[in-house]
Design a protein around this motif. Structure first.
Motif, PDB file in Angstrom:
ATOM      1  N   THR A 176       0.810  -1.219   0.000  1.00 30.79           N
ATOM      2  CA  THR A 176       0.000   0.000   0.000  1.00 30.79           C
ATOM      3  C   THR A 176       0.843   1.269   0.000  1.00 30.79           C
ATOM      4  N   TRP A 188       2.366  -2.756  -7.272  1.00 26.94           N
ATOM      5  CA  TRP A 188       1.122  -2.656  -6.505  1.00 26.94           C
ATOM      6  C   TRP A 188       0.590  -1.230  -6.576  1.00 26.94           C
ATOM      7  N   THR A 189      -0.709  -1.075  -6.796  1.00 26.85           N
ATOM      8  CA  THR A 189      -1.335   0.244  -6.797  1.00 26.85           C
ATOM      9  C   THR A 189      -2.682   0.147  -6.091  1.00 26.85           C
ATOM     10  N   SER A 190      -3.290   1.294  -5.868  1.00 24.49           N
ATOM     11  CA  SER A 190      -4.623   1.343  -5.251  1.00 24.49           C
ATOM     12  C   SER A 190      -5.724   1.381  -6.307  1.00 24.49           C
ATOM     13  N   ARG A 192      -8.207   0.085  -9.480  1.00 27.93           N
ATOM     14  CA  ARG A 192      -9.071  -1.086  -9.618  1.00 27.93           C
ATOM     15  C   ARG A 192      -8.932  -1.678 -11.017  1.00 27.93           C
ATOM     16  N   ARG A 196      -4.736  -2.185 -11.502  1.00 26.77           N
ATOM     17  CA  ARG A 196      -4.216  -2.561 -10.174  1.00 26.77           C
ATOM     18  C   ARG A 196      -2.800  -3.094 -10.281  1.00 26.77           C
ATOM     19  N   TRP A 197      -2.485  -3.711 -11.424  1.00 26.62           N
ATOM     20  CA  TRP A 197      -1.189  -4.367 -11.591  1.00 26.62           C
ATOM     21  C   TRP A 197      -0.319  -3.557 -12.535  1.00 26.62           C
TER      22      TRP A 197
END
Length: 290
Positions: A176, A188-190, A192, A196-197
């Motif tokens: 995070t 990693w991201t926040s 959707r 996300r990847w």
């Protein structure tokens, strides 16, 4: 004496054959599956209340550098002239790329069960059965590009998004972390959906099959992907010489949620007695060629 890791597209026919032969011999000896087990054991997520060293942590880069070195040494005990090539997925972006040739890693999995049917690691060749896995099945699986729900490989712009960040890593030192080169390149991201990847994570999802889980080492492309990730870490260091090469410098205190869950610069990374501090440079070990 330093050796060279070459771009897979630059390998000669003989170099491809020697690399594949060394992989197959390592598999016959049972040593390859030991590397699979190690990665499964150390694939620890944020939600696990125990030490994380391989993923979702600042030690992502040095841990995999040491893992690659151990693997390369195993190959070189078989053939001293072999090294792990790298796959630049910002340029070789399709299932038609040379990395998926029948004389290197073989091609995609078939539609019905994702079983790889061509190349030296196809189950039907009799040389590559899956023994250590988090799922059932004896054959190597791939789903290049995920045709049922398409995803693209990372672009040069995606890599630049990570490379331009001058901070190695930031609190809370996990998946995070809102900034920092480590989390951006690990991917990693926040966001959707498919966003996300990013970067390293997106590559695993583009290949699909065994590359989706902790047993991703079952697919030899794992090593070529991480060799490129290692090269990008080296490029980031050269681009930001004034930045701290690894963070955190000191372990989080007892009041931190990461207390005992990540390693600081001088702390050992299991399963080796090796700290990130000793793996910040590959000088004298190997170089990267075109």
């Amino acid at each position: 004496m330093a050796y060279t890791r070459k771009n897979q597209r630059s390998l000669t026919r003989a170099e491809r054959r020697r690399f594949v032969d060394a992989l197959l011999k390592l598999k016959r000896r049972g040593e390859y599956d030991e590397f699979v087990r190690t990665h499964i054991d150390f694939y620890v997520s944020d939600g696990d209340e125990r030490l994380r060293v391989a993923h979702m942590a600042p030690s992502f880069f040095p841990w995999h550098r040491r893992f690659l070195l151990e693997f390369e040494r195993a190959l070189q005990r078989i053939d001293p002239g072999v090294s792990v090539p790298y796959w630049d997925w910002t340029k070789d972006r399709t299932p038609a790329s040379s990395v998926w040739g029948a004389d290197l890693l073989g091609g995609n999995g078939r539609r019905s069960d994702r079983q790889v049917m061509t190349g030296p690691f196809a189950y039907r060749s009799g040389h590559w059965d899956i023994k250590e896995s988090v799922t059932d099945g004896e054959f190597l699986m791939r789903d290049l590009g995920r045709p049922q729900d398409p995803v693209d490989l990372p672009t040069a712009r995606d890599v630049e998004w990570a490379m331009s960040d001058p901070r190695y890593d930031t609190a809370p030192w996990d998946s995070t972390s809102p900034a920092g080169f480590r989390n951006k390149l690990e991917g990693w991201t926040s966001a959707r959906g498919k966003e996300r990847w990013r970067n390293h994570n997106r590559v695993h999802r583009w290949v699909g099959g065994h590359m989706l889980g902790g047993d991703s080492v079952n697919d030899p492309v794992f090593w070529l992907n991480h060799a490129f990730v290692d090269l990008l870490w080296d490029r980031w260091q050269r681009r930001h010489p004034g930045s701290a090469p690894y963070l955190p410098a000191r372990p989080p205190g007892p009041g931190s949620v990461q207390y005992g869950r990540i390693v600081a610069r001088h702390e050992p990374m299991p399963p080796w007695d090796a700290a990130p501090d000793g793996l910040l440079s590959h000088k004298g070990r190997y170089t990267y060629g075109g």
